[in-house]
Each structure stands twice: as structure tokens, then as C-alpha cells.
Design a protein around this motif. Structure first.
Motif, PDB file in Angstrom:
ATOM      1  N   GLN A 192     -16.615  -2.308 -19.077  1.00  0.00           N
ATOM      2  CA  GLN A 192     -15.290  -2.397 -18.535  1.00  0.00           C
ATOM      3  C   GLN A 192     -15.169  -3.328 -17.286  1.00  0.00           C
ATOM      4  N   ASN A 224     -15.034   3.163 -12.137  1.00  0.00           N
ATOM      5  CA  ASN A 224     -14.891   2.157 -11.779  1.00  0.00           C
ATOM      6  C   ASN A 224     -14.147   1.024 -10.768  1.00  0.00           C
ATOM      7  N   CYS A 238     -13.977   5.463 -17.812  1.00  0.00           N
ATOM      8  CA  CYS A 238     -14.120   4.409 -17.870  1.00  0.00           C
ATOM      9  C   CYS A 238     -13.577   3.747 -16.526  1.00  0.00           C
ATOM     10  N   ASN A 247     -19.986   0.685 -21.813  1.00  0.00           N
ATOM     11  CA  ASN A 247     -18.118   1.160 -21.713  1.00  0.00           C
ATOM     12  C   ASN A 247     -17.710   1.128 -20.286  1.00  0.00           C
ATOM     13  N   VAL A 248     -18.363   1.999 -19.444  1.00  0.00           N
ATOM     14  CA  VAL A 248     -18.169   1.807 -18.323  1.00  0.00           C
ATOM     15  C   VAL A 248     -18.665   0.493 -17.745  1.00  0.00           C
TER      16      VAL A 248
END
Length: 530
Positions: free
Chosen positions: A356, A194, A190, A352-353
């Protein structure tokens, strides 16, 4: 009603053009309205606007789909709203049963619709005397909710990987230390996306939204065509009480927490607004569109699941740890089960990416206003990537630390999951109540916006605030009674502890340095918000 909600007509403040020094549209991808909004809010554009309307709706929908798991059954939680309602519903099945889960989902969807509409129309205007402290408390509550939610999502991704291994190898014991190492791995993935692959995020959201919908269709088809079914009364009406509560009504209130968690995250788009082109219109549309999309998908998936569930006891105690695996296995096609769960794992990782990313932006924004210790470092924008790299790294570190708790006590980690919902509802309660206060006391001071509730603002905000306080109250409850030291919901302890520490920091330091975002707006500087 929808025609009335398209555009506000307040005369107090027009969207003014920014000074020439702030005209950075060519560099950051802003249009004239974006620049005017940033100037009105007293902020400098520091991030590139890489999201458009479709990619933002996909982003928010996937985040909502990835929302956190059952507060008492972390290992039983899955990726999106489809899997959440089907797999991480142990508390709802125990407290209320099939019928309770069905009806609590309906009223929770209605409640979140009110919340999404209120948040999409948001502009925080609390009483001037309390603006600083309420803004500070809201900032901490929001940070607490998103950080806990981010940690739980990555932990659940690791547990799902272990569940897939266990399906293929029944002898696999899924040790906790291996689960934590998997958390490290998925967290680093992640972080990579990001920071180094951030321009790809909009494309990734668009790519996986059809996968999300496709997985939904395939899962529903298997449950409808291949699984055994119970009768309609058992699936949709019958309310059960396996938690030991004094009445079925009380059990139903406790069990609604499953639906509350499933539908959270509709405000994710707001935390990405500085990276969205034409944010004043795109962000509200994304918030409303995502709650409608995920709500409908969740509703359609929940009905066949309830019909295809012959035994609640067997579902909540399935060796895989996931009720949906139990139901899909009834079709007698294990390879299909593995394939569908693997698709859900991919969607979970994409979620989830995105989660976050939103968590890092929320933490960055609060630190930029001076609300956190080491705010200068946390609120720094990396000039190479035009991203809050430090906030993203801090979010990853918090995730790894929180997930260490599960090595010693799964109950402690389950309390963190509950904490995420409690803090989120507290944030919504305060924020929407403040907007309602301003609508009732000085509606002419509300700034003009591209999207608004207009004459529906007061009733929608009032209903939204009432629902937020209602959900906040029930999110603290344990899953069963009598309550022991092992079954207690420790979210109340953690929530109180964090807020005490936050207020101590406010008294010692933040009250002198934190003014809140409202003090940077044109309206405040012109003395019109007093």
C-alpha cells in the motif's frame, strides 16, 4: 559482467550539487548525492528518507513475497513468494502440472532478472515526438497495476483469515460479506501504519524478513520430512494438460501465469526512492537483491512441494481453498499446519502495508505530474507527516470499492488480479523499450548514474523488453477451454476500458496540463533531449 554493471561512465551529465535553497539534508535525511539527483530530475524533496539499504531490500523482498494471486483462483492465493508458488498455483497445476510449474518458474525467474536489471538502470527516454503520450500511458498503466495489485493482496489476506477459521471450524461457510468486512479491517490497519506509524516501516521490514525466512525453513522441513513423496520424473518433468488445450505446449504457456505473478513487484523500491537515503545506489541494489533472494527461496520451496503433492486434483479442490494446506495436512499434524499458515498471514499483512505504501507513492507521483483527475488534491504532501496522505487514503478507497465486486461475482474480481499483471507488463514493455530506443539512437544523452549496465545495457534491455511483451500476451489467456461467459478472462475488457477512459481524459484535459517527468529534468530544460 558484474564488474561492468557497477557504475556508468556516461559523460553527458554529472550529478550536480543543488542550489542552496534545496539543501535539506538535515531535515529530510538526504545526502549530497540524493540532493543532486533531485535537482537533476527537477523535483523538490518533500518526504523524509527513512529507508536504508538493508531495510529497502527487506521492503522490496516482502512486497514481492506478497504479490498477487492466481488470476482465476483468488481464494487460493497466499502471502509471499513461498506461499504464492505453493498455494496460488492452480492455473499452473492444471495447465502444465508439476513439471510445467517447475520449468515455467525457471524461465520466468530468468525473465524477471532481465526486467529487474533493466528497471534498476531505468531512465525513461522515448522519442521526443511521443514523450508526452507514452509517459502518460505508462503512468496510467503503472497506477492501474499497483492499485489492482493492492486490492487483491488485501482481499487475499481476508480470505486467508477465513481459511484459518475454516480449518478450526469445518462448518464455517466463509460468506463473501464477512470477507469484505475483513478487507475493511486489514485496509484500515495498513492505512494506520502508512500514515501514523510510517517511521516504523523500515524497522518492521527488517523485523519480519527473518520471520519470512524462518517460515520458509519450517514449511520446507515439514514437506521434506513428514509428507509422502512422488518420484522425480512425476515431480519435475511430467507435463500435463487438464485445461483442454490442443497441446501440452500451449497448456504450459497458459500455466506460466502462476510463476509470472509470483515474481512480480521488484520495482517497488523505485516508488520509494524519494524516501531512501543514497537512493541512486540503494534502489538498484534493492531491486536486484530482492529478485535474487525471493527467486532462490521460491525455487527451493517449490521443489519439495512438487515432490510432496500426490494428487493435483485433491490439491486444487481442497476445502481450505489453499493447496499448501492440503500438502501440510498430509503430515498428520493439524496444529503445525495452523501455526505455519498463521505465520504466513503475519507476513502477508506486513507485505500489504509495504505494498500500500508503494502504491500510494506511485499514485502520488503520477498525480504530481498532472496525469490524473484531481491531481492537485492527490499529489498533495501533508506537511505534518511529510507524506502523500491523500494518495494513501485514495488507495484505500479504491481497494474497498474493487473488493465490493467480489460480493456479486468472484470471476469479476479474478479479472482484476489478471489486470494487475497485464498492466504491469505493459508498463515494463513501454518503459524498457523507450530506454532501449535511447541507447540505440543517442546513448551519449543517457545521464550519469551511480549504478548502471554499461556495455550490457542494449542486450539486457532488448531481452527484458522481449520478455515483457511475451508475458503481457499470455496474461490475457483464460485458464481453460472451451471459453464460456463465466470462464472468460475479462481482464482484456477492463484493460481496454480503462485505457479508453484514460485517453479520453488525455484528449480533453491532460494533453494541456501533463508534460511528464522528463520535462522537469536538467537535460530536457537545457534542450539536450530532443
Amino acid at each position: 559482467m558484474m564488474d561492468d554493471m557497477k557504475e556508468t561512465n556516461h559523460d553527458a551529465y554529472e550529478l550536480r550539487s543543488p542550489p542552496e535553497s534545496q539543501s535539506a539534508g538535515d531535515t529530510f535525511g538526504s545526502n549530497d548525492r540524493d540532493q543532486a539527483n533531485m535537482a537533476r530530475m527537477g523535483k523538490d524533496q518533500e518526504m523524509k528518507r527513512v529507508f536504508r539499504q538493508v531495510s529497502l531490500i527487506s521492503f522490496t523482498a516482502i512486497i514481492m513475497g506478497r504479490q498477487d494471486g492466481d488470476v482465476r483462483t483468488a481464494a487460493k492465493t497466499n502471502a509471499n513468494i513461498l506461499k504464492w508458488m505453493l498455494m496460488a498455483n492452480t492455473q499452473g497445476l492444471i495447465n502444465g502440472g508439476r513439471g510445467g510449474l517447475f520449468w515455467s518458474y525457471i524461465w520466468t525467474l530468468a525473465g524477471y532478472g532481465l526486467l529487474a536489471a533493466s528497471l534498476a538502470d531505468m531512465a525513461k527516454f522515448s522519442p521526443p515526438k511521443y514523450q508526452q503520450v507514452l509517459s502518460y500511458v505508462s503512468g496510467w498503466l503503472s497506477a492501474l497495476s499497483w492499485q489492482a495489485g493492492n486490492a487483491s493482496g488485501l482481499f487475499l489476506c481476508a480470505k486467508l483469515i477465513q481459511a484459518l477459521i475454516a480449518i478450526g471450524n469445518p462448518a464455517y461457510a466463509a460468506p463473501a460479506w464477512q470477507g469484505w468486512l475483513l478487507v475493511v479491517a486489514v485496509t484500515l490497519i495498513c492505512v494506520f501504519f502508512n500514515i501514523f506509524a510510517e517511521p516504523l516501516l523500515p524497522h518492521m521490514q527488517n523485523l519480519f524478513l527473518p520471520v519470512y525466512v524462518g517460515a520458509f525453513i519450517a514449511t520446507v522441513a515439514v514437506m521434506c520430512a513428514l509428507c509422502p513423496h512422488v518420484d522425480a520424473y512425476t515431480a519435475l518433468v511430467e507435463v500435463t494438460n487438464e485445461g483442454g488445450w490442443s497441446s501440452s505446449g500451449l497448456a504450459l504457456m497458459v500455466g506460466q501465469i502462476s510463476a509470472i505473478f509470483a515474481l512480480g513487484g521488484s520495482d517497488a523500491a523505485a516508488h520509494m526512492s524519494e524516501e531512501v537515503r543514497d537512493a541512486g545506489l540503494s534502489v538498484p541494489r534493492a531491486m536486484i537483491g530482492s529478485i535474487l533472494l525471493n527467486g532462490i527461496i521460491g525455487f527451493i520451496a517449490l521443489i519439495p512441494f512438487l515432490f510432496a503433492l500426490p494428487s493435483i486434483d485433491d490439491a486444487v479442490s481442497d476445502p481450505s481453498g489453499f493447496p499448501l494446506v492440503y500438502v501440510l495436512n498430509l503430515a498428520g499434524m493439524p496444529n503445525v499446519t495452523i501455526g505455519l499458515i498463521f505465520l504466513q498471514l503475519l507476513i502477508l499483512m506486513v507485505g500489504n502495508v509495504a505494498y500500500q505504501a508503494a502504491t500510494g507513492r506511485q499514485t502520488f507521483a503520477f498525480a504530481r505530474d498532472g496525469g490524473m483527475p484531481f491531481s492537485k488534491w492527490i499529489g498533495h504532501i501533508n506537511l505534518k507527516y511529510h507524506l502523500p496522505v491523500n494518495a494513501v487514503l485514495l488507495t484505500a478507497i479504491i481497494t474497498l470499492v474493487l473488493c465490493l465486486i467480489n460480493l456479486g461475482s468472484s470471476d469479476a474480481f479474478n479479472a482484476i488480479l489478471s489486470l494487475a499483471a497485464v498492466a504491469q507488463m505493459a508498463t515494463y514493455s513501454i518503459s524498457i523499450s523507450c530506454v532501449l530506443y535511447r541507447r540505440l539512437t543517442a546513448p551519449h544523452l543517457l545521464p550519469k548514474a551511480q549504478w548502471g549496465l554499461k556495455r550490457w545495457g542494449v542486450p539486457v534491455n532488448a531481452a527484458g523488453a522481449a520478455y515483457a511483451w511475451f508475458a503481457f500476451f499470455w496474461a490475457f489467456w483464460p485458464s481453460a477451454t472451451p471459453v464460456t461467459e463465466t470462464s472468460m478472462n475479462y481482464a482484456v475488457v477492463m484493460f481496454g476500458g480503462v485505457m479508453i477512459l484514460a485517453m479520453l481524459y488525455f484528449v480533453v484535459t491532460a494533453r494541456k496540463s501533463y508534460a511528464g517527468p522528463v520535462t522537469k529534468t536538467e537535460a530536457y530544460l537545457e534542450g539536450k533531449l530532443t
